[in-house]
Design a protein around this motif. Structure first.
Motif, short mmCIF file in Angstrom:
data_model
loop_
_atom_site.label_atom_id
_atom_site.label_comp_id
_atom_site.label_asym_id
_atom_site.label_seq_id
_atom_site.Cartn_x
_atom_site.Cartn_y
_atom_site.Cartn_z
N THR A 59 2.17 8.85 -6.66
CA THR A 59 2.61 10.23 -6.45
C THR A 59 3.75 10.59 -7.39
O THR A 59 3.77 11.65 -8.01
CB THR A 59 3.05 10.43 -4.99
N SER A 94 2.53 1.44 -3.50
CA SER A 94 1.63 1.82 -4.59
C SER A 94 1.31 3.31 -4.53
O SER A 94 1.33 4.00 -5.56
CB SER A 94 0.34 1.00 -4.50
N ALA A 95 1.01 3.81 -3.33
CA ALA A 95 0.68 5.22 -3.19
C ALA A 95 1.88 6.10 -3.53
O ALA A 95 1.74 7.15 -4.16
CB ALA A 95 0.18 5.50 -1.77
N PHE A 125 -5.79 9.66 -7.08
CA PHE A 125 -6.09 8.93 -5.85
C PHE A 125 -7.59 8.65 -5.73
O PHE A 125 -7.99 7.64 -5.14
CB PHE A 125 -5.58 9.68 -4.62
N HIS A 157 -0.95 5.84 6.31
CA HIS A 157 -1.78 4.65 6.21
C HIS A 157 -1.81 3.89 7.53
O HIS A 157 -2.85 3.33 7.92
CB HIS A 157 -1.26 3.74 5.09
N VAL A 163 4.06 8.23 3.45
CA VAL A 163 2.83 7.55 3.05
C VAL A 163 2.50 6.40 4.01
O VAL A 163 1.37 6.24 4.45
CB VAL A 163 2.96 7.02 1.61
N ARG A 183 0.81 -1.23 0.00
CA ARG A 183 0.00 0.00 0.00
C ARG A 183 0.84 1.27 0.00
O ARG A 183 0.61 2.17 -0.85
CB ARG A 183 -0.99 -0.03 1.16
N TYR A 230 -7.97 5.64 -7.85
CA TYR A 230 -7.40 4.51 -7.11
C TYR A 230 -8.37 4.02 -6.04
O TYR A 230 -8.58 2.81 -5.87
CB TYR A 230 -6.09 4.96 -6.48
N ARG A 231 -8.99 4.96 -5.31
CA ARG A 231 -9.99 4.60 -4.31
C ARG A 231 -11.19 3.92 -4.95
O ARG A 231 -11.76 2.98 -4.39
CB ARG A 231 -10.43 5.84 -3.54
N PHE A 236 -5.69 11.13 1.34
CA PHE A 236 -4.75 10.07 0.99
C PHE A 236 -3.71 10.53 -0.03
O PHE A 236 -2.67 9.89 -0.17
CB PHE A 236 -5.50 8.84 0.49
N ALA A 237 -3.97 11.62 -0.74
CA ALA A 237 -2.96 12.18 -1.64
C ALA A 237 -2.00 13.10 -0.89
O ALA A 237 -0.86 13.29 -1.32
CB ALA A 237 -3.64 12.95 -2.77
#
Length: 427
Positions: free
Chosen positions: A134, A129-130, A146, A357, A353, A126, A149-150, A337-338
């Protein structure tokens, strides 16, 4: 607001112009979430197939959640050290092996150990990936990507229980094989489509964040030294802790008011339907707002929507309250989340990140316990406490988040060591 900030930030433009690696991440996480069976069916599997007690099964689920939080922290560090592609591969191959092992290990102790490892290793991907989303996405499109992605995650997660139920009707082993195959599919996507190294500025389109070749320095202690970002981390914890009350306290409240389980299912389905169908459309607008304003708006609606449940009025109160905090989710979710990618110094992107999370995961794990305890001690006043927590979130977001937009955001602290310019690469 400049037209340059808004240019090319629509839904289809963002998806169409995304690099192959970004599209692969979107497909990969969707496929992976289609096989998201373990957390949903773990208690049922341990009590019916393995013959363990309800307490043992619940404990194992809690350990899985604890392992997930630790895995997010480790995953952030792993992404910074070995790169997002390698972190995703390690996560997915490891997850496949541990999930299969759960079906065959003989003792409860062995089950708990394997479940903890599955929870931890399965979350390494996770932060990676995030972080890669970015790195490969222009700043003015990061909130939108994002949101997409969500959506991929939500679609997969929504379908997973139905697929899992069909597999369980045939065989429990088939359920674990299915999740392992989903993890392996994501691993294959990583091998084929994700970059083997961090992309440099020469590799990406204009406006994409350049990537420093310097090694990460400072670790998580450097993250904690960024006091404004620590306030944001507290925002993530509070957000998750009060958000989870729709699964923990809301069904208890509706049952106490004499409403059937059908009504609870209906309001949860209402939330899911609105998020899936409306979040991208709302993001088209709010992605151009300052991140701080988006977060504050989200906390006002989240705390206010949950506090609304404390009012008398029957099912209408539950529907209106759900609409309010659902609006908070679709307004604030993508930006929240971004934001770690906006605030992070490049060498610590994965850790920034991962810590965000992890705090959201910790809030998700502890929130239900706190909420049910408050419900048992103070009844409907639990919703007032949720409203107050939302107010605290407003204050933390105001002082902890930048007033800039995604297109202009700069790291909160700059700890990147000076480095010589990298030579450009020719094809």
């Amino acid at each position: 607001m400049s037209s340059a900030t808004e240019e090319g930030t629509g839904i289809w433009e963002t998806i169409r112009d995304a690099p192959v690696a970004v599209k692969a991440l979107l497909v990969g996480v969707f496929v992976n979430k289609l096989g998201w069976f373990l957390q949903v069916f773990l208690v049922l599997f341990l009590t019916t197939s393995k013959g363990f007690t309800d307490v043992q099964a619940g404990t194992a689920l809690g350990i899985y959640g604890g392992g997930s939080v630790i895995g997010l922290i480790i995953g952030g560090s792993l992404s910074d050290k070995v790169g997002p592609r390698a972190a995703v591969m390690i996560s997915m191959f490891g997850m496949a092996g541990f999930v299969l092992a759960i079906a065959y290990v003989p003792s409860y102790t062995a089950v708990v150990v394997v479940v903890a490892l599955a929870g931890a290793v399965g979350q390494f991907y996770r932060p990676a990936s995030a972080a890669l989303l970015t790195e490969l996405t222009p700043k003015n499109r990061q909130v939108m990507i994002f949101a997409v992605y969500r959506l991929a995650m939500n679609l997969g997660t929504t379908a997973a229980p139905l697929i899992g139920a069909a597999l369980v009707s045939i065989s429990w082993n088939l359920l674990f094989i299915g999740e392992a195959l989903a993890a392996l599919a994501y691993a294959v996507v990583a091998i084929v489509a994700l970059p083997k190294r961090r992309p440099s500025a020469a590799d990406t389109a204009a406006g994409v964040q350049g990537v420093d070749a310097a090694q990460p320095s400072g670790g998580y202690l450097a993250v904690l030294r960024d006091y404004k970002y620590v306030l944001f981390l507290l925002c993530m914890f509070i957000n998750a802790a009060i958000y989870m009350q729709y699964l923990a306290v809301l069904p208890l409240h509706m049952k106490a008011d004499g409403l059937s389980t059908w009504w609870f299912s209906a309001v949860v389905a209402l939330n899911g339907f609105i998020v899936i169908t409306c979040e991208l459309l709302v993001t088209k607008v709010v992605q151009h707002w300052p991140a701080r304003i988006v977060a504050i708006t989200g906390f006002v609606l989240l705390g206010g929507g949950l506090a609304f449940y404390a009012l008398p009025g029957g099912i209408a109160i539950f529907v209106i309250g759900t609409l309010l905090w659902t609006l908070a989710e679709i307004i604030g979710g993508p930006t929240m989340f971004a934001y770690p990618g906006m605030a992070a110094p490049q060498p610590l992107l994965g850790r920034y990140v991962g810590s965000a999370h992890a705090m959201f995961g910790l809030g998700s794990a502890l929130g239900p316990f706190l909420g049910v305890w408050l419900w048992n001690t103070s009844g409907t006043q639990v919703w007032v406490w949720c409203g107050l927590a939302g107010a605290v979130g407003v204050v933390l977001a105001y002082f902890g988040m930048s007033s800039g937009t995604a297109a202009t955001e700069e790291p909160a602290v700059d700890i990147t060591p000076a480095a010589e310019p990298l030579p450009s690469e020719s094809s």
